[in-house]
Design a protein around this motif. Sequence first.
Motif: not given
Length: 60
Positions: A38-39, A41-42, A47-49, A52
Motif C-alpha cells: 500500500v505504501a 502504491r501511494f 493510490l490516494e490516501f 483507503l
Amino acid sequence: MQMAVVGLAAGMALGFAAYFGGFGAFLLVAALGAVGFVAGRFLDGDLEFGELFRGRDRRR
C-alpha cells in the motif's frame, strides 16, 4: 521488475518465515508485506490516501 518476479519473491519470503519462524512470523511477514504494498502504491501515485477510507459508491 515483472509482477511474476515480485510474486515469486513474496512467496519465498513467506515460505521462509513460515518454515523458520512458525505461523506468527508468517502472519507478521504477510502483514508487513501488505503495508509495504500500500505504501508503494501511494508513493507511486497510483493510490490516494482518501481512497483507503472512502466507502463504496452503491448505485442501484
